[in-house]
Design a protein around this motif. Structure first.
Motif, PDB file in Angstrom:
ATOM      1  N   UNK A 112      18.439  44.665  63.932  1.00 56.21           N
ATOM      2  CA  UNK A 112      18.938  43.778  62.889  1.00 56.21           C
ATOM      3  C   UNK A 112      17.951  42.661  62.589  1.00 56.21           C
ATOM      4  N   UNK A 113      17.220  42.200  63.591  1.00 57.39           N
ATOM      5  CA  UNK A 113      16.175  41.195  63.337  1.00 57.39           C
ATOM      6  C   UNK A 113      15.106  41.779  62.414  1.00 57.39           C
ATOM      7  N   UNK A 114      14.746  43.048  62.617  1.00 54.03           N
ATOM      8  CA  UNK A 114      13.790  43.715  61.734  1.00 54.03           C
ATOM      9  C   UNK A 114      14.325  43.817  60.312  1.00 54.03           C
ATOM     10  N   UNK A 115      15.567  44.215  60.185  1.00 52.54           N
ATOM     11  CA  UNK A 115      16.156  44.368  58.856  1.00 52.54           C
ATOM     12  C   UNK A 115      16.202  43.050  58.105  1.00 52.54           C
ATOM     13  N   UNK A 116      16.627  42.007  58.792  1.00 53.03           N
ATOM     14  CA  UNK A 116      16.743  40.702  58.143  1.00 53.03           C
ATOM     15  C   UNK A 116      15.370  40.134  57.823  1.00 53.03           C
ATOM     16  N   UNK A 117      14.436  40.214  58.759  1.00 52.83           N
ATOM     17  CA  UNK A 117      13.116  39.627  58.528  1.00 52.83           C
ATOM     18  C   UNK A 117      12.332  40.384  57.458  1.00 52.83           C
TER      19      UNK A 117
END
Length: 168
Positions: A48-53
């Motif tokens: 999710x950090x990858x998706x958001x960033x």
């Protein structure tokens, strides 16, 4: 819920929670539950950090902790198969109770497997283990590529003085 007809009886199959009494939770089952949770936490947080960033800053730098986190998610997902060595899959007291109950109602010919086997959920867990490994591999390749680009973009040091002349 699945309905099956055997010998004139209809059997409804569905999932239920294990009872709190009469069922022993052994170490393998506890470990499998813990590793499943850790795989979800490690992999999920970084996913999710990858998706958001990527939505916020498309040209972001990959954190160095990302590849090890995905690799840990891979290992934890694989260790969740410890459930196959637990009391759920071997010497399950509830299976013995089901056999006794089936015999009481006249369905003694019903058979229940003695051990667990991989079904759709197990195959999905195998696929998840492979995908976590691929994510770790691709993430580490991304970090290596970013480091290579940074080294190529660094300006080279000048060797000539700013002010020409020997006597300064």
């Amino acid at each position: 819920t699945v309905a099956t007809s055997i010998g004139g009886s209809v059997i409804f199959e569905s999932c239920h929670k294990y009872p709190s009494s009469g069922f022993e939770v052994d170490g393998s089952l506890k470990a499998a539950r813990a590793f499943s949770t850790l795989a979800l936490i490690f992999g999920g947080v970084y996913l999710f950090a990858n998706l958001i960033s990527s939505c916020v800053a498309p040209l972001r730098n990959t954190p160095r902790s990302e590849a090890p986190a995905f690799l840990m998610a891979c290992v934890f997902q694989g260790l969740s198969f410890l459930v196959l060595h637990s009391s759920v899959c071997k010497n399950n007291s509830l299976i013995e109770k089901l056999k006794g109950d089936a015999a009481k109602i006249g369905n003694a010919d019903m058979t229940f497997p003695e051990t667990c086997s991989l079904s759709v959920g197990g195959k999905c867990a195998i696929a998840a283990t492979v995908f976590w490994f691929v994510a770790a591999l691709m993430s580490s390749m991304g970090v290596v590529a970013e480091n290579r680009e940074e080294k190529e973009d660094e300006p080279t040091a000048t060797t000539e003085p700013l002010i020409p002349g020997e006597n300064l």
